[in-house]
Design an enzyme around this catalytic site. Structure first.
Site, PDB file in Angstrom:
ATOM      1  N   ASP A  17       0.881  -1.175   0.000  1.00 57.85           N
ATOM      2  CA  ASP A  17       0.000   0.000   0.000  1.00 57.85           C
ATOM      3  C   ASP A  17       0.918   1.224   0.000  1.00 57.85           C
ATOM      4  O   ASP A  17       2.142   1.101   0.079  1.00 57.85           O
ATOM      5  CB  ASP A  17      -0.918  -0.009   1.244  1.00 57.85           C
ATOM      6  CG  ASP A  17      -1.838   1.209   1.292  1.00 57.85           C
ATOM      7  OD1 ASP A  17      -2.375   1.598   0.239  1.00 57.85           O
ATOM      8  OD2 ASP A  17      -2.008   1.801   2.373  1.00 57.85           O
ATOM      9  N   SER A  18       0.308   2.405  -0.014  1.00 54.29           N
ATOM     10  CA  SER A  18       1.093   3.640   0.004  1.00 54.29           C
ATOM     11  C   SER A  18       1.583   3.983   1.422  1.00 54.29           C
ATOM     12  O   SER A  18       2.415   4.866   1.574  1.00 54.29           O
ATOM     13  CB  SER A  18       0.223   4.784  -0.511  1.00 54.29           C
ATOM     14  OG  SER A  18      -0.910   4.916   0.336  1.00 54.29           O
TER      15      SER A  18
ATOM     16  N   TYR B 240      -1.113   8.134  -2.657  1.00 56.03           N
ATOM     17  CA  TYR B 240      -1.317   7.691  -4.038  1.00 56.03           C
ATOM     18  C   TYR B 240      -2.580   8.340  -4.625  1.00 56.03           C
ATOM     19  O   TYR B 240      -2.722   8.460  -5.829  1.00 56.03           O
ATOM     20  CB  TYR B 240      -1.516   6.164  -4.084  1.00 56.03           C
ATOM     21  CG  TYR B 240      -0.262   5.322  -4.027  1.00 56.03           C
ATOM     22  CD1 TYR B 240       0.997   5.877  -3.774  1.00 56.03           C
ATOM     23  CD2 TYR B 240      -0.339   3.944  -4.245  1.00 56.03           C
ATOM     24  CE1 TYR B 240       2.138   5.062  -3.728  1.00 56.03           C
ATOM     25  CE2 TYR B 240       0.793   3.138  -4.206  1.00 56.03           C
ATOM     26  CZ  TYR B 240       2.022   3.697  -3.942  1.00 56.03           C
ATOM     27  OH  TYR B 240       3.133   2.884  -3.899  1.00 56.03           O
ATOM     28  N   GLY B 241      -3.500   8.718  -3.740  1.00 55.87           N
ATOM     29  CA  GLY B 241      -4.840   9.133  -4.172  1.00 55.87           C
ATOM     30  C   GLY B 241      -4.900  10.304  -5.132  1.00 55.87           C
ATOM     31  O   GLY B 241      -5.860  10.436  -5.887  1.00 55.87           O
TER      32      GLY B 241
ATOM     33  N   CYS C 227      -4.435  -1.805  -1.634  1.00 56.19           N
ATOM     34  CA  CYS C 227      -4.610  -0.371  -1.903  1.00 56.19           C
ATOM     35  C   CYS C 227      -5.667  -0.230  -2.987  1.00 56.19           C
ATOM     36  O   CYS C 227      -5.524  -0.811  -4.080  1.00 56.19           O
ATOM     37  CB  CYS C 227      -3.277   0.206  -2.379  1.00 56.19           C
ATOM     38  SG  CYS C 227      -3.397   1.891  -2.988  1.00 56.19           S
TER      39      CYS C 227
ATOM     40  N   GLU D 260      -2.909   8.785   8.048  1.00 55.61           N
ATOM     41  CA  GLU D 260      -1.457   8.571   7.969  1.00 55.61           C
ATOM     42  C   GLU D 260      -0.731   9.441   9.000  1.00 55.61           C
ATOM     43  O   GLU D 260       0.286   9.051   9.550  1.00 55.61           O
ATOM     44  CB  GLU D 260      -0.998   8.900   6.541  1.00 55.61           C
ATOM     45  CG  GLU D 260       0.322   8.321   6.140  1.00 55.61           C
ATOM     46  CD  GLU D 260       0.335   6.809   5.908  1.00 55.61           C
ATOM     47  OE1 GLU D 260      -0.697   6.205   5.604  1.00 55.61           O
ATOM     48  OE2 GLU D 260       1.430   6.238   6.064  1.00 55.61           O
TER      49      GLU D 260
ATOM     50  N   THR E  13      -8.114   1.450   1.683  1.00 53.64           N
ATOM     51  CA  THR E  13      -7.767   0.598   2.826  1.00 53.64           C
ATOM     52  C   THR E  13      -7.389   1.383   4.087  1.00 53.64           C
ATOM     53  O   THR E  13      -7.229   0.799   5.148  1.00 53.64           O
ATOM     54  CB  THR E  13      -6.637  -0.367   2.436  1.00 53.64           C
ATOM     55  OG1 THR E  13      -5.548   0.395   1.900  1.00 53.64           O
ATOM     56  CG2 THR E  13      -7.123  -1.366   1.407  1.00 53.64           C
ATOM     57  N   HIS E  14      -7.256   2.692   3.963  1.00 55.45           N
ATOM     58  CA  HIS E  14      -7.057   3.502   5.173  1.00 55.45           C
ATOM     59  C   HIS E  14      -8.369   3.659   5.954  1.00 55.45           C
ATOM     60  O   HIS E  14      -8.358   3.991   7.132  1.00 55.45           O
ATOM     61  CB  HIS E  14      -6.563   4.918   4.822  1.00 55.45           C
ATOM     62  CG  HIS E  14      -5.088   5.010   4.531  1.00 55.45           C
ATOM     63  ND1 HIS E  14      -4.544   4.548   3.368  1.00 55.45           N
ATOM     64  CD2 HIS E  14      -4.065   5.527   5.271  1.00 55.45           C
ATOM     65  CE1 HIS E  14      -3.231   4.782   3.396  1.00 55.45           C
ATOM     66  NE2 HIS E  14      -2.920   5.376   4.530  1.00 55.45           N
TER      67      HIS E  14
HETATM   68  N1  DGL Z   1      -4.804   3.088   1.057  1.00 59.26           N
HETATM   69  C1  DGL Z   1      -4.827   3.519  -0.292  1.00 59.26           C
HETATM   70  C2  DGL Z   1      -6.090   3.168  -1.005  1.00 59.26           C
HETATM   71  O1  DGL Z   1      -6.668   2.153  -0.662  1.00 59.26           O
HETATM   72  C3  DGL Z   1      -4.125   4.769  -0.681  1.00 59.26           C
HETATM   73  C4  DGL Z   1      -4.450   6.075  -0.040  1.00 59.26           C
HETATM   74  C5  DGL Z   1      -3.531   7.130  -0.596  1.00 59.26           C
HETATM   75  O2  DGL Z   1      -2.309   6.865  -0.628  1.00 59.26           O
HETATM   76  O3  DGL Z   1      -4.003   8.168  -1.033  1.00 59.26           O
HETATM   77  O4  DGL Z   1      -6.531   3.804  -1.906  1.00 59.26           O
END
Ligand code: DGL
Length: 263
Positions: free
Chosen positions: A10-11, A42-43, A73, A151, A184-185
């Site tokens: 994941d990120s 990553y979003g 992710c 985060e 997943t966050h």
């Molecule tokens: N946990 C990630 C997801 O499921 C990424 C969140 C992010 O890095 O913006 O999309």
């Protein structure tokens, strides 16, 4: 039988919500978790960037000799999974398909999806849901602040309560009572979101369906671990303040975690 670990990425800390479910569902397996904190979030990145990061992460995990990859992710699943499946021979499981298969088993006419901006823009959840359940109505909402707040370890702050209050409005207006946590966050906010709906909402944690799918896959291929389990390894690409504390909270783990800071 295959004693190699399962690789997960994941990120940042979000995918640990998936690791937790994987560990619970398969207590005999070994896991290596990569949090690409260097490139978090990553979003809001372009698809090309997500593809590049995902490729680097998978190459790293393959160098660690894993037997399969879990993309824990939503953003990387929605934008990079199909490209990764073409690039690599190793089995790769993302979070969308197993979750949609689970949703198909529910008697639902309407569902909400919350995720990062990149995931919602990709339309991947809605497309996948409608392919399986043609008459389902999907209400989408990008929640760009939530991954970053989590985060930073501020999931219980006023900032997060206010953001969630505002993001949930559309679901209340549309009388949606089942929500997919498409990033997943977001299981980190489980309780806060429940409170926002006075407990009258069902939250779907993708990690649960993913863990079930991984378990079935290992059984089908006869590649379960047969030796004593080792502690899960966690690797992050950039040191992050209190990462171990946040990780322990998510994993509900009291003992010292095996965290390495650079790869
Ligand atoms: N946990 C990630 C997801 O499921 C990424 C969140 C992010 O890095 O913006 O999309």
């Amino acid at each position: 039988m295959d004693t190699r670990a399962i690789g997960i990425f994941d990120s940042g800390i979000g995918g640990l919500t998936v690791l937790k479910e994987l560990e619970e569902c398969m207590p005999e397996e070994n896991f290596i978790y990569l949090g690409d904190t260097l490139h978090f979030p990553y979003g809001d990145k372009t698809r090309e960037e997500i593809i590049q990061f995902s490729r680097n992460n998978i190459e790293y995990l393959i160098r660690q000799n894993v037997k399969m990859i879990v993309i824990a992710c939503g953003t990387a699943t929605s934008q990079a999974l199909t490209v990764m499946e073409e690039l690599f021979d190793i089995p790769i499981i993302g979070i969308i398909e197993p979750t949609v298969n689970y949703v198909e088993s529910l008697p639902l006419k309407k569902i909400g999806v919350i995720a990062t901006t990149g995931t919602i823009k990709s339309g991947a959840w809605e497309k996948s849901l409608k392919q399986k359940i043609p008459d389902i109505k999907v209400v989408n909402k990008a929640c760009p602040l939530l991954a970053s707040i989590a985060e930073e370890g501020k999931a219980k702050s006023k900032e997060s309560l206010d953001a969630i209050h505002q993001y949930m409005e559309i679901f209340k207006e549309n009388k949606v009572n089942t929500l997919i946590l498409g990033c997943t966050h977001y299981p980190i906010y489980d309780e806060i979101i429940q409170n926002e709906f006075s407990g009258r909402v069902t939250l779907i944690n993708t990690g649960v369906a993913v863990a079930q799918k991984v378990k079935e896959y290992l059984q089908q291929k006869h590649i379960q671990n047969s030796e004593p389990k080792k502690q899960s390894k966690i690797v992050i690409s950039k040191e992050e303040k209190d990462f171990d504390k946040k990780a322990k909270n998510i994993l509900k783990c009291a003992k010292k975690l095996d965290i390495t800071y650079f790869y």
